[in-house]
Design a protein around this motif. Structure first.
Motif, PDB file in Angstrom:
ATOM      1  N   TYR A 310       0.843  -1.201   0.000  1.00 62.30           N
ATOM      2  CA  TYR A 310       0.000   0.000   0.000  1.00 62.30           C
ATOM      3  C   TYR A 310       0.878   1.251   0.000  1.00 62.30           C
ATOM      4  N   ASP A 311       1.954   1.238   0.792  1.00 62.33           N
ATOM      5  CA  ASP A 311       2.883   2.379   0.809  1.00 62.33           C
ATOM      6  C   ASP A 311       3.525   2.565  -0.560  1.00 62.33           C
ATOM      7  N   LEU A 312       3.872   1.454  -1.207  1.00 62.72           N
ATOM      8  CA  LEU A 312       4.474   1.528  -2.539  1.00 62.72           C
ATOM      9  C   LEU A 312       3.522   2.195  -3.526  1.00 62.72           C
ATOM     10  N   ILE A 313       2.257   1.781  -3.513  1.00 56.14           N
ATOM     11  CA  ILE A 313       1.283   2.346  -4.457  1.00 56.14           C
ATOM     12  C   ILE A 313       1.019   3.808  -4.147  1.00 56.14           C
ATOM     13  N   GLN A 314       0.967   4.149  -2.858  1.00 60.30           N
ATOM     14  CA  GLN A 314       0.751   5.543  -2.483  1.00 60.30           C
ATOM     15  C   GLN A 314       1.913   6.425  -2.934  1.00 60.30           C
ATOM     16  N   THR A 315       3.101   5.863  -2.985  1.00 62.48           N
ATOM     17  CA  THR A 315       4.252   6.625  -3.491  1.00 62.48           C
ATOM     18  C   THR A 315       4.051   6.992  -4.958  1.00 62.48           C
ATOM     19  N   GLY A 316       3.553   6.020  -5.746  1.00 66.23           N
ATOM     20  CA  GLY A 316       3.292   6.306  -7.150  1.00 66.23           C
ATOM     21  C   GLY A 316       2.166   7.294  -7.354  1.00 66.23           C
TER      22      GLY A 316
END
Length: 470
Positions: A310-316
């Protein structure tokens, strides 16, 4: 040719004259194809006799004169009245009539007296006994489980029939059971069962139900707790938006599409992504953002240890410059998940094997078309040469041309043929359309629906268009 003849016939008889009250009325079919030149407004007692519809038919209703026959009128019907009787189409039901129809269970009779609707409450409960019957869906639940969007085939079916029900087909059950056996192999292997495939490409004629079967597979997989990366419109990955060539990768980035991809994936999978930790820690390459350009002095971005997907996707989503890199990174993360089944489902998959909408300037007067494989997002997800479960469906309505049988990056045995309606399936479809009043009930017969079936060659969209003429 048949469609053109029927269209001209429907236009030619849209207006007729009744001698009893010396006025013009309009008799409309149940549904008029928007491609016709006829008016689409519903029949009304207040319709003006000199509307555009009457002019288009060439009727001379503006100079009609009374015939002067009252008491001496012959009891036999005039030719005009007889013609009006021939135009007695079913009109659309109002809400009260439709509610009455929905409650009338005596209409839920299919071919050979069998039930028209299944008693199963979920796709997981469906068995071979439910083949050639319909299953009702809740639109709220369907929009929730297919949050990325419904395929056009489903929306058209629901709009035409005024009911959210889909036909259960044996070809879909075979597709579902294939992936069920991948995750939960049977203890004893049955030689009669089809070969289990982890990668499948659904190919077949236009409007044979590939997109609907894929959407139902996604709904079933998500009901089983799987992680599904669902792409209902693969063509959108290769058309529209901002694009540029990333000097670090040599591929073409499309940050607007990448942001939309990440947003769609989170719509249903957010809760699961918050529980899964990142396992791939290679730096994420940065590029240009949509309307914000490059980051100054920074070429890559690394995720901190202990970050979730989820953190990875929020970064994008937060940094447009990282959106494409995060989509590529996410594909590698999905292949590393072992505790939960992961399925990648792509509709309009054939658009990823032809040229995109984008072009690269070569000279001052010429451009080179950019192939879909040169796009970073497509390049990350297109290949089936791996051990992950993946299914793609061709969409011939997007008119990308006929592709060769041995597709690059696709196993030779992955491509399977998805058939049109069989005779038994067509019987169930026509009985369902009669139940939903797409067909006149007093004019329904086995001979007539078989004619519709053979005229359309089992094409679902053509059958739905032809049945009002029955």
């Amino acid at each position: 040719m048949l469609r053109a003849v029927l269209q001209r016939a429907r236009c030619a008889v849209a207006v007729t004259r009744i001698p009893t009250n010396q006025s013009l009325i309009f008799s409309f079919p149940r549904a008029i194809d928007p491609k016709l030149g006829c008016s689409q407004s519903p029949p009304s007692s207040h319709s003006h006799p000199f509307s555009s519809a009457s002019k288009s038919t060439g009727a001379k209703g503006s100079k009609a004169k009374p015939k002067g026959k009252t008491k001496g009128e012959s009891p036999a019907k005039s030719e005009d009245a007889a013609a009006l009787d021939d135009l007695d189409f079913d009109l659309p039901l109002d809400d009260h009539e439709r509610a009455y129809d929905e409650d009338d269970k005596s209409l839920d009779i299919g071919p050979k007296g069998l039930p028209l609707f299944t008693q199963a409450t979920s796709i997981a409960e469906l068995t071979r006994k439910d083949v050639c019957s319909y299953m009702d869906f809740s639109m709220d639940e369907l929009n929730g489980v297919l949050a990325e969007g419904l395929p056009l085939g489903i929306t058209k079916e629901f709009e035409e029939t005024k009911r959210s029900a889909l036909l259960i087909r044996q070809s879909f059950l075979d597709l579902r059971d294939n992936f069920r056996r991948v995750v939960d192999p049977p203890i004893q292997q049955d030689s009669k069962l089809l070969k289990v495939r982890k990668q499948i490409v659904l190919d077949g004629p236009i409007s044979c139900g590939k997109s609907i079967a894929l959407a139902m597979l996604v709904a079933w997989a998500r009901s089983q707790g799987w992680i599904v990366f669902y792409v209902p419109y693969g063509r959108n990955w290769t058309h529209g938006g901002f694009f540029y060539k990333n000097p670090q990768t040599g591929l073409w980035d499309t940050p607007i599409q990448a942001t939309k991809i990440l947003q769609d994936f989170l719509k249903f999978n957010e809760a699961q992504m918050q529980k899964l930790l990142c396992q791939y820690f290679e730096p994420i390459p940065l590029g240009e953002g949509a309307g914000v350009g490059m980051m100054k002095g920074v070429d890559t971005m690394a995720m901190p240890e202990g970050s979730t997907l989820y953190d990875l996707i929020q970064t994008g989503l937060t940094y447009s410059q990282a959106s494409v890199g995060v989509v590529v990174h996410l594909r590698k993360e999905l292949s590393l998940i072992k505790d939960i089944p992961v399925l990648i489902a792509v509709d309009q998959y054939n658009n990823w094997f032809t040229f995109s909408e984008y072009q690269e300037p070569v000279t001052a007067r010429s451009c080179r078309p950019i192939h879909a494989r040169e796009l970073s997002t497509v390049n990350a997800f297109r290949s089936m040469m791996h051990e992950d479960m993946m299914v793609g469906a061709f969409s011939h309505s997007t008119a990308v041309g006929k592709l060769r049988k041995d597709l690059p990056d696709v196993p030779l045995d992955a491509r399977i043929f998805f058939p049109r309606y069989s005779l038994d399936e067509a019987a169930a479809v026509c009985h369902y359309y009669r139940r939903q009043r797409l067909i006149r009930r007093d004019g329904f017969s086995e001979d007539k629906w078989k004619r519709i079936y053979y005229l359309s060659n089992g094409n679902g969209a053509e059958m739905r268009w032809l049945v009002p003429f029955m």
